[in-house]
Design a protein around this motif. Sequence first.
Motif, PDB file in Angstrom:
ATOM      1  N   LYS A 279       0.860  -1.182   0.000  1.00 14.63           N
ATOM      2  CA  LYS A 279       0.000   0.000   0.000  1.00 14.63           C
ATOM      3  C   LYS A 279       0.892   1.225   0.000  1.00 14.63           C
ATOM      4  O   LYS A 279       2.030   1.162   0.443  1.00 14.63           O
ATOM      5  CB  LYS A 279      -0.921  -0.123   1.206  1.00 14.63           C
ATOM      6  N   HIS A 282       1.959   6.019   4.004  1.00 12.59           N
ATOM      7  CA  HIS A 282       1.045   7.004   4.573  1.00 12.59           C
ATOM      8  C   HIS A 282       1.765   8.333   4.730  1.00 12.59           C
ATOM      9  O   HIS A 282       2.852   8.395   5.301  1.00 12.59           O
ATOM     10  CB  HIS A 282       0.534   6.524   5.929  1.00 12.59           C
ATOM     11  N   ASN A 336       3.736   7.759  10.889  1.00 11.14           N
ATOM     12  CA  ASN A 336       3.421   7.499   9.487  1.00 11.14           C
ATOM     13  C   ASN A 336       3.758   6.069   9.105  1.00 11.14           C
ATOM     14  O   ASN A 336       3.034   5.430   8.350  1.00 11.14           O
ATOM     15  CB  ASN A 336       4.195   8.465   8.587  1.00 11.14           C
ATOM     16  N   MET A 339       1.014   3.985  10.476  1.00 10.51           N
ATOM     17  CA  MET A 339      -0.210   4.145   9.698  1.00 10.51           C
ATOM     18  C   MET A 339      -0.099   3.450   8.348  1.00 10.51           C
ATOM     19  O   MET A 339      -1.107   3.053   7.763  1.00 10.51           O
ATOM     20  CB  MET A 339      -0.516   5.629   9.487  1.00 10.51           C
ATOM     21  N   THR A 340       1.132   3.328   7.842  1.00 10.69           N
ATOM     22  CA  THR A 340       1.308   2.618   6.579  1.00 10.69           C
ATOM     23  C   THR A 340       0.975   1.137   6.752  1.00 10.69           C
ATOM     24  O   THR A 340       0.371   0.515   5.878  1.00 10.69           O
ATOM     25  CB  THR A 340       2.740   2.787   6.073  1.00 10.69           C
ATOM     26  N   THR A 585       0.174  13.625  -1.826  1.00  9.21           N
ATOM     27  CA  THR A 585      -0.309  13.053  -0.565  1.00  9.21           C
ATOM     28  C   THR A 585      -0.139  14.066   0.528  1.00  9.21           C
ATOM     29  O   THR A 585       0.659  14.965   0.408  1.00  9.21           O
ATOM     30  CB  THR A 585       0.457  11.781  -0.169  1.00  9.21           C
TER      31      THR A 585
ATOM     32  N   ASP C 116      -4.850   4.052  -0.664  1.00  5.39           N
ATOM     33  CA  ASP C 116      -4.512   5.476  -0.544  1.00  5.39           C
ATOM     34  C   ASP C 116      -3.305   5.658   0.372  1.00  5.39           C
ATOM     35  O   ASP C 116      -2.977   4.795   1.171  1.00  5.39           O
ATOM     36  CB  ASP C 116      -5.697   6.245   0.044  1.00  5.39           C
ATOM     37  N   GLY C 117      -2.671   6.774   0.215  1.00 11.03           N
ATOM     38  CA  GLY C 117      -1.554   7.121   1.079  1.00 11.03           C
ATOM     39  C   GLY C 117      -2.019   8.007   2.214  1.00 11.03           C
ATOM     40  O   GLY C 117      -1.340   8.937   2.599  1.00 11.03           O
ATOM     41  N   GLY C 118      -3.176   7.706   2.733  1.00  8.77           N
ATOM     42  CA  GLY C 118      -3.692   8.501   3.837  1.00  8.77           C
ATOM     43  C   GLY C 118      -4.639   9.572   3.347  1.00  8.77           C
ATOM     44  O   GLY C 118      -4.499  10.076   2.233  1.00  8.77           O
ATOM     45  N   THR C 119      -5.621   9.880   4.153  1.00  2.00           N
ATOM     46  CA  THR C 119      -6.533  10.961   3.821  1.00  2.00           C
ATOM     47  C   THR C 119      -6.084  12.202   4.559  1.00  2.00           C
ATOM     48  O   THR C 119      -5.200  12.138   5.409  1.00  2.00           O
ATOM     49  CB  THR C 119      -7.956  10.601   4.258  1.00  2.00           C
ATOM     50  N   SER C 122      -6.563  11.485   8.185  1.00  2.00           N
ATOM     51  CA  SER C 122      -5.619  10.579   8.848  1.00  2.00           C
ATOM     52  C   SER C 122      -4.268  11.261   9.040  1.00  2.00           C
ATOM     53  O   SER C 122      -3.603  11.067  10.048  1.00  2.00           O
ATOM     54  CB  SER C 122      -5.467   9.294   8.043  1.00  2.00           C
ATOM     55  N   ARG C 123      -3.916  12.089   8.076  1.00  2.00           N
ATOM     56  CA  ARG C 123      -2.629  12.785   8.224  1.00  2.00           C
ATOM     57  C   ARG C 123      -2.703  13.820   9.331  1.00  2.00           C
ATOM     58  O   ARG C 123      -1.780  13.967  10.126  1.00  2.00           O
ATOM     59  CB  ARG C 123      -2.225  13.422   6.899  1.00  2.00           C
TER      60      ARG C 123
END
Lengths: 585, 223, 308
Positions: A279, A282, A336, A339-340, A585, C116-119, C122-123
Amino acid sequence: MSLLSLDHKDVARRYLWSGLGFLLLGGLLALAIRWQWAWPGQPVPGLAWALPESRGALTPPTYTAVFTMHGLVMIFFAVTPLLFGALGHFVLPLAIGARGLAFPRLSALGYWVYALGGVLVLASFAVRLGPASAGWTAYPPLSTSAFTPGLGQTLVTVAVLCAGTSAFTYGLNFVVTVARCRAPGMTWGRLPLTVWGLFFASVLNVLFVPVLAAATALLLMDRLLGTQFFIAGAAAVGGGGDPVVYQHLFWLFGHPEVYILILPAWGMVGDLVAFFSRKPAHGYRLTAGAMGTVSALSGLVYAHHLFTSGMSPLLGRTFMVLTLLISLPAEVMFLNWLMTLWRGSVRLTSPMLAALATMVVFGLGGITGLALGAVATDVPLHGTLWVVGHFHLTMGAASFLGVFAGLYFWFPKMFGRALHEGLAKVHVLSSAVLFLGVFGGQLAAGYAGQLRRLYDPYQYTYLKHLLPLNQWTTVCAFLLGAAQVVFVVNLVWTLRRGRAAEANPWQVGTLEWTCAASPPGEGNFTQIPVVLRGPHALSQPEVLERLGRDWIGQAEVLPGEARQGAGDEAMPASEGPVSTVGSVT
Amino acid sequence: MSVERNPVEDESQTRTDSNPLSMSRALGMKPLPFVSDASAEPSPHGASTSSAVEGTLWLGTVLGLAAWSMFFASLVFAVGWYRMREPWPPLPVSLLGLGLTGLLLLAGSAVLHLGLQRRESPWPARCALVLGLGFLALQATWTHQAWWTEHVRIPEGGVSASAFHGLTALHALHVLGVIFGLFLVCWRHARGADVRASLRRHVLGWHFVTAMWVLLFVAVYLP
Amino acid sequence: MSVEGKSQPSSDLPSDTSERTLALREDATINGHRTDDAPPGVDKSVEGKSQPSSNAPSATSARTLALPEDASVDGHRIDALLGWSHRFEAGMAALALGWMVVAVWRFRNAKRAASDGGTKRSRAWVFGLALSTFLVVDGALLVGSEGYLRDVLWNLQVPATDPRTVRIEINAHQWSWEARYAGEDNRFNTSDDVVTWNDLRVPAGVPVWVQLVSTDVVHGFSLPNFRVKLDAIPGRVNQTWFRAAREGTWEVACYQHCGTSHYRMRGELRALSDEAYAAWLREAGRQAVQAYDVDDSAAHWGWEWKAP
């Protein structure tokens, strides 16, 4: 491979073998230190040939040389060369789609300067009075010729200068390479996090290695020419200088150096965690930004190493605030990574295990460093094994595991052969657990007050009860040393008999895996790739739907998207939903 | 180490190759110099055209010199520390003489700068070489005079004498390096090579040591 | 000055040290200490609690996973701060590691991964969590530390204004601590100065004001039981102060690598009652006057006491 080849992959292999050799040397020196703390003055097994007079036991002068050389060898000749010299040289040009480094001759020259330094280090063991023995920090006046006579200290100081020169050259090379030689479409927002880590660390290298060079040059003049820059007290002539200047200059380099040693590992962890959670990372920008912030702050916090040097309260307070401040971006980055992992599909491959282990030891190392950043709590812990445990967890264990995360990940690319995955996992897991044992034991001993660099800590009554703890820690250390045999066996076996690696064993999309052969030939790519998307385009629905797999190359055109992209005059390579991953992102 | 190359071509590469049209179109639209002949000849640089190579070299020189100024900044930091600690004894060497010596470097900078505007004349570089050697000779004279006539010696003179001799020597080593580089450029030019770009980078080095001399003058020579 | 340390013959060392090691081992077995080697991060919540005072340095009262016994009046503030910060840190470690373990456990080989790489949310959450952890943990450390610095460590007004304050000049060198007391006349570098080697004596409960130099290399003056650490640097006078909470004997240790015999740079600090201290100082001063030699300039290394 030719020793004179200018190809970045050959230079990387040279650094790899030299770095691993020095890692072995530094590790053996570490075991000698550990032995001394567990069984003080007893003959070290297998050392009788080197120290016949004491039948293999460390004497106080030998001991000082051993811990000094352990630190210097590990920092300047093992970990930095492995992270930058081997992994950086190999990966950086491939990952940004370049045919090589910007200055191939400079990189080869850098290796030979480093090798010269390495030879000087080895030679210093053979000269009278032994190698350097003033601690890796080489604080004057102890490191001047009045207190540490002998050629060894001089040779090693020059060797450090050589390692610094080499670090400056590859730092500059990496910065320029990233700035100038990226493949078309490889925007800054599409760089793998590894490249970001290497880039920031390289910036720190070029900025702060000159500071080390200045401190070392002045120190060498004090040693050889009789200048008085750092000499004070009874040995001073004509008023003398000030040893504290050296301490400031040294740590102005020394503290960024610990980030130099960990930033590439951070970058690799960021990438690997994303790859093996299948994925996108994050908060890619947040992570890269956090690494940048840490780099920017790293030169502004150094004086926490000098909290007990009698600094003015104003300076002390300033550096306390700045030091504590640096934990914020580190926390952002760590969260991060976590979260990843979340909502990913976690694959526990050997590089992933090493990355997770890096996270664990780095996390604990970072947390144990908090108390050292505030002046009051620093006082009882300053100069103890707590500090030693803390920085070994961060720039020892974490960098080491980072190196192996990278090595296990890119080994198939470097040598075209696949390492034995089971042995690699055993090596990573046992190393990680034993690292926690060794440095956890050191933290505990340091908390109880054990001061570092003591030949025999049990001279002190208040430390006598720590002997059993230290013996257990030493047992862990020897087991840790033994665990490395697993790696060596795996390495030798694979290079001789290992099966050929698949083209893209980890199923990721970065350029080195999707556009270059394993191992890459001269010039890396048959055709320079045109990058279309970020490094972590994993589990994208369109890709799953159209290609039936959960990854897509950074330069791979998604069917159906191609014509559209090619027909667009203004935006040749950045249209389509998948391309945005990793850049916005 | 002999490890055979893996002959397996990567999937996506063949995929990319199978789209030569979109590729070349994309390339054509992006006038990045280093991809224009990317497929022709694998050069060790990502950049193949000479202008791109020169640009990379220029950037490397600029960044390298800028970073290396940290070396002198550190030296100046050290001297500044000593000067804040205790009064700095005035040098017994003529300040005017030291300043005029530095003017040689400044003059060299000017000559080289103007020389770069002109085309293909070897004289500015040669002139600078002479100026540089003159600078070194004069610096040597001053340190010689300080040591033998004025007894500003190491170690008796303490940290100020150490700074005078030590930092002058470190700076002179840098000047020597730049002069040597410039000499090589002149040599190559005399043998008919095109050295304009190379000369431009070496001039940058000259400007660098000139600027560092100003630092040295302010930090060490001024009373 | 002895610089022959590196080349000294070491043939007698192994036997000597091994004997001592044996003795130490017995010592350790007798005391029967726990030999826990618990992982870091979780085991640090033990605060250095005050142990009953003892009259000789002893290992019997020491615990492996605690700070050295606190024998100072003010040191408990550092210990409490460390205790708090360790609780926070243990919490952070538990959170981070727990999160990691749960994530790996729950999402191992999951069929689908988020794309996704975070919303934005979430960030923002990551940043908010980091910021609040930072504010709580680092904030507590900063505030607590600042209080200690203001009241104790950098507050030399306490020893400067207290009339009972004992002033000591310490000269560190390879490899011992030479301490100088002003004697009856309260002035340093006079004939009645009391000079001791590796033997500090202070009255309990009274501010002790130490000024510190080194003649040769950088040393580190530490009193582990008093939470005192200060570099002894040639060419400068550093100063600090502390108060002994009770009578007893503790150790002085060097914490900066200062050469071959760094590990032997050990001194003792005796905290005495007011009367015992005064009696000792009087007697030692009397002897010092008798032994005073005007021509022995090396012995007159003291300096005028520096104002704070």
